[in-house]
Design a protein around this motif. Structure first.
Motif, PDB file in Angstrom:
ATOM      1  N   ALA A  69       0.780  -1.244   0.000  1.00 29.33           N
ATOM      2  CA  ALA A  69       0.000   0.000   0.000  1.00 29.33           C
ATOM      3  C   ALA A  69       0.813   1.296   0.000  1.00 29.33           C
ATOM      4  CB  ALA A  69      -0.992  -0.002   1.162  1.00 29.33           C
ATOM      5  N   PRO A  70       1.975   1.367   0.656  1.00 25.16           N
ATOM      6  CA  PRO A  70       2.711   2.633   0.623  1.00 25.16           C
ATOM      7  C   PRO A  70       3.178   3.061  -0.769  1.00 25.16           C
ATOM      8  CG  PRO A  70       3.433   1.304   2.473  1.00 25.16           C
ATOM      9  CD  PRO A  70       2.559   0.427   1.625  1.00 25.16           C
ATOM     10  N   VAL A  71       3.286   2.120  -1.701  1.00 27.36           N
ATOM     11  CA  VAL A  71       3.765   2.479  -3.044  1.00 27.36           C
ATOM     12  C   VAL A  71       2.869   1.959  -4.164  1.00 27.36           C
ATOM     13  CG1 VAL A  71       6.190   2.671  -2.377  1.00 27.36           C
ATOM     14  CG2 VAL A  71       5.290   0.487  -3.168  1.00 27.36           C
ATOM     15  N   THR A  72       1.719   1.379  -3.821  1.00 31.10           N
ATOM     16  CA  THR A  72       0.854   0.777  -4.841  1.00 31.10           C
ATOM     17  C   THR A  72      -0.582   1.225  -4.637  1.00 31.10           C
ATOM     18  OG1 THR A  72       2.283  -1.175  -4.680  1.00 31.10           O
ATOM     19  CG2 THR A  72       0.299  -1.394  -5.999  1.00 31.10           C
ATOM     20  N   ALA A  73      -1.233   1.638  -5.730  1.00 32.83           N
ATOM     21  CA  ALA A  73      -2.629   2.081  -5.704  1.00 32.83           C
ATOM     22  C   ALA A  73      -3.488   1.081  -6.473  1.00 32.83           C
ATOM     23  CB  ALA A  73      -2.744   3.471  -6.336  1.00 32.83           C
ATOM     24  N   GLU A  74      -4.786   1.233  -6.355  1.00 38.33           N
ATOM     25  CA  GLU A  74      -5.705   0.410  -7.138  1.00 38.33           C
ATOM     26  C   GLU A  74      -5.650   0.867  -8.595  1.00 38.33           C
ATOM     27  OE1 GLU A  74      -6.933  -2.214  -6.113  1.00 38.33           O
ATOM     28  OE2 GLU A  74      -6.906  -1.962  -3.943  1.00 38.33           O
ATOM     29  N   PRO A  75      -5.784  -0.028  -9.548  1.00 33.96           N
ATOM     30  CA  PRO A  75      -6.152  -1.430  -9.391  1.00 33.96           C
ATOM     31  C   PRO A  75      -4.961  -2.379  -9.196  1.00 33.96           C
ATOM     32  CG  PRO A  75      -6.168  -0.887 -11.706  1.00 33.96           C
ATOM     33  CD  PRO A  75      -5.827   0.389 -10.965  1.00 33.96           C
ATOM     34  N   GLU A  76      -3.736  -1.861  -9.310  1.00 32.16           N
ATOM     35  CA  GLU A  76      -2.559  -2.731  -9.221  1.00 32.16           C
ATOM     36  C   GLU A  76      -2.430  -3.395  -7.846  1.00 32.16           C
ATOM     37  OE1 GLU A  76       0.530  -4.784 -10.954  1.00 32.16           O
ATOM     38  OE2 GLU A  76      -0.868  -3.426 -11.931  1.00 32.16           O
ATOM     39  N   LEU A  77      -2.832  -2.701  -6.794  1.00 27.00           N
ATOM     40  CA  LEU A  77      -2.719  -3.259  -5.455  1.00 27.00           C
ATOM     41  C   LEU A  77      -3.494  -4.575  -5.335  1.00 27.00           C
ATOM     42  CD1 LEU A  77      -1.783  -3.074  -2.527  1.00 27.00           C
ATOM     43  CD2 LEU A  77      -3.706  -1.533  -2.080  1.00 27.00           C
ATOM     44  N   THR A  78      -4.755  -4.558  -5.705  1.00 28.39           N
ATOM     45  CA  THR A  78      -5.571  -5.777  -5.627  1.00 28.39           C
ATOM     46  C   THR A  78      -5.056  -6.831  -6.592  1.00 28.39           C
ATOM     47  OG1 THR A  78      -7.520  -4.623  -4.820  1.00 28.39           O
ATOM     48  CG2 THR A  78      -7.896  -6.720  -5.976  1.00 28.39           C
ATOM     49  N   HIS A  79      -4.637  -6.415  -7.760  1.00 26.79           N
ATOM     50  CA  HIS A  79      -4.117  -7.361  -8.741  1.00 26.79           C
ATOM     51  C   HIS A  79      -2.909  -8.124  -8.197  1.00 26.79           C
ATOM     52  CE1 HIS A  79      -2.798  -9.109 -12.457  1.00 26.79           C
ATOM     53  NE2 HIS A  79      -1.628  -8.589 -12.216  1.00 26.79           N
ATOM     54  N   ASP A  91      -2.572  12.225  -0.178  1.00 30.49           N
ATOM     55  CA  ASP A  91      -1.481  12.391   0.784  1.00 30.49           C
ATOM     56  C   ASP A  91      -0.194  12.862   0.103  1.00 30.49           C
ATOM     57  OD1 ASP A  91      -0.837  10.104  -0.635  1.00 30.49           O
ATOM     58  OD2 ASP A  91      -0.680   8.810   1.133  1.00 30.49           O
ATOM     59  N   GLU A  92      -0.276  13.168  -1.201  1.00 27.07           N
ATOM     60  CA  GLU A  92       0.844  13.652  -2.008  1.00 27.07           C
ATOM     61  C   GLU A  92       1.881  12.575  -2.319  1.00 27.07           C
ATOM     62  OE1 GLU A  92       0.903  16.798  -3.414  1.00 27.07           O
ATOM     63  OE2 GLU A  92      -1.116  16.884  -2.563  1.00 27.07           O
ATOM     64  N   ILE A  93       1.578  11.323  -2.054  1.00 25.43           N
ATOM     65  CA  ILE A  93       2.496  10.213  -2.314  1.00 25.43           C
ATOM     66  C   ILE A  93       2.186   9.605  -3.672  1.00 25.43           C
ATOM     67  CG2 ILE A  93       3.314   7.943  -1.519  1.00 25.43           C
ATOM     68  CD1 ILE A  93       4.030  10.277   0.358  1.00 25.43           C
ATOM     69  N   TRP A  94       3.221   9.399  -4.475  1.00 25.33           N
ATOM     70  CA  TRP A  94       3.079   8.743  -5.775  1.00 25.33           C
ATOM     71  C   TRP A  94       3.042   7.240  -5.566  1.00 25.33           C
ATOM     72  CZ3 TRP A  94       1.987  11.007 -10.260  1.00 25.33           C
ATOM     73  CH2 TRP A  94       2.201  12.386 -10.374  1.00 25.33           C
ATOM     74  N   ARG A  95       2.116   6.567  -6.279  1.00 31.71           N
ATOM     75  CA  ARG A  95       1.967   5.114  -6.175  1.00 31.71           C
ATOM     76  C   ARG A  95       1.781   4.493  -7.551  1.00 31.71           C
ATOM     77  NH1 ARG A  95      -0.541   7.232  -1.670  1.00 31.71           N
ATOM     78  NH2 ARG A  95       0.144   6.307   0.295  1.00 31.71           N
ATOM     79  N   VAL A  96       2.228   3.259  -7.685  1.00 30.25           N
ATOM     80  CA  VAL A  96       2.056   2.485  -8.916  1.00 30.25           C
ATOM     81  C   VAL A  96       0.593   2.067  -9.004  1.00 30.25           C
ATOM     82  CG1 VAL A  96       2.655   0.332 -10.076  1.00 30.25           C
ATOM     83  CG2 VAL A  96       4.437   1.675  -8.922  1.00 30.25           C
ATOM     84  N   ALA A  97      -0.072   2.439 -10.099  1.00 30.38           N
ATOM     85  CA  ALA A  97      -1.485   2.101 -10.294  1.00 30.38           C
ATOM     86  C   ALA A  97      -1.689   1.010 -11.335  1.00 30.38           C
ATOM     87  CB  ALA A  97      -2.274   3.348 -10.692  1.00 30.38           C
ATOM     88  N   ALA A  98      -0.750   0.858 -12.257  1.00 32.55           N
ATOM     89  CA  ALA A  98      -0.875  -0.171 -13.296  1.00 32.55           C
ATOM     90  C   ALA A  98       0.504  -0.484 -13.855  1.00 32.55           C
ATOM     91  CB  ALA A  98      -1.796   0.302 -14.423  1.00 32.55           C
TER      92      ALA A  98
END
Length: 176
Positions: free
Chosen positions: A77-87, A160-167
Motif C-alpha cells: 500500500a505505501p507504493v501501490t494504488a488500485e487497481p494494481e494493489l488488488t491485482h 497524501d501527495e504520495i506517488w503510487r504504482v497504479a498499473a
C-alpha cells in the motif's frame, strides 16, 4: 512476467527473472516515504516519481512476495494504488495456491518519466534476470526473467501527495 503480466508483478517476478531461490522476509518496507524524503531534499516531481517507482521494484514487491498473505496489502500500500494493489495481492494468492512463490528482484535499468498533474507515466527497462517463480517447497526456479524487460507503469499521486504504482504492463512489441 505475465501476458497480462499482472499475475506477474508477482509472476512478473515469476516470468521476469531468474536467479537463486532467495526468499524475502515478511517485514514491510521502511516506514518513511521515498516521495517525502525526496521532496524534502528538493527533488523535482519527476525525481519523486522515479524514487517511488524504484522503491516499488527494489523493496515493496519483493517484501510483499515474502510476506504472509494477510500482510501483503499493507506491505504494498505505501507504493501501490488500485487497481494494481488488488491485482498483485490476488496474483500472489494464485502462486500460493500452486505451491509457488516469486523470488528475486526486478532492477530498474533505465526509465523515462512524464508527469501530468496527478498522473505520471514511467516507461522503463528492467533487469529481471535475477527474478522469477520458484517452487515454494524446494526453492527450485520454475521461470527465469530476462536481462532487458520493457515495462510501462502508470502512477498516481494520492491525496497524501504520495506517488503510487497504479498499473503495470509489459509491452511485448518493444525492446529496451
Amino acid at each position: 512476467m505475465w501476458v497480462v503480466r499482472a499475475l506477474a508483478a508477482v509472476s512478473l517476478v515469476a516470468l521476469g527473472g531468474c536467479g537463486a531461490g532467495e526468499s524475502y522476509g515478511s517485514l514491510p518496507p521502511p516506514a518513511h516515504s521515498s516521495s517525502a524524503a525526496c521532496a524534502a531534499a528538493g527533488c523535482g516531481e519527476a525525481e519523486v516519481v522515479v524514487a517511488q517507482y524504484r522503491r516499488f521494484w527494489a523493496e515493496s514487491l519483493p517484501a510483499a512476495s515474502g510476506a504472509a498473505p494477510g500482510l501483503r496489502r499493507a506491505v504494498l500500500a505505501p507504493v501501490t494504488a488500485e487497481p494494481e494493489l488488488t491485482h498483485l495481492v490476488r496474483s500472489l494468492a494464485v502462486l500460493d495456491g500452486k505451491g509457488q512463490r516469486s523470488y528475486g528482484t526486478d532492477a530498474p535499468v533505465s526509465q523515462t518519466v512524464r508527469v501530468n498533474g496527478l498522473a505520471a507515466q514511467v516507461d522503463g527497462c528492467l533487469d529481471s534476470s535475477r527474478s522469477g517463480v520458484a517452487d515454494a517447497i524446494t526453492g527450485k526456479p520454475i521461470t527465469r526473467g530476462v536481462a532487458r524487460n520493457p515495462v510501462s507503469v502508470e502512477m498516481v499521486r494520492g491525496p497524501d501527495e504520495i506517488w503510487r504504482v497504479a498499473a503495470v504492463t509489459y509491452p511485448g512489441d518493444t525492446t529496451c
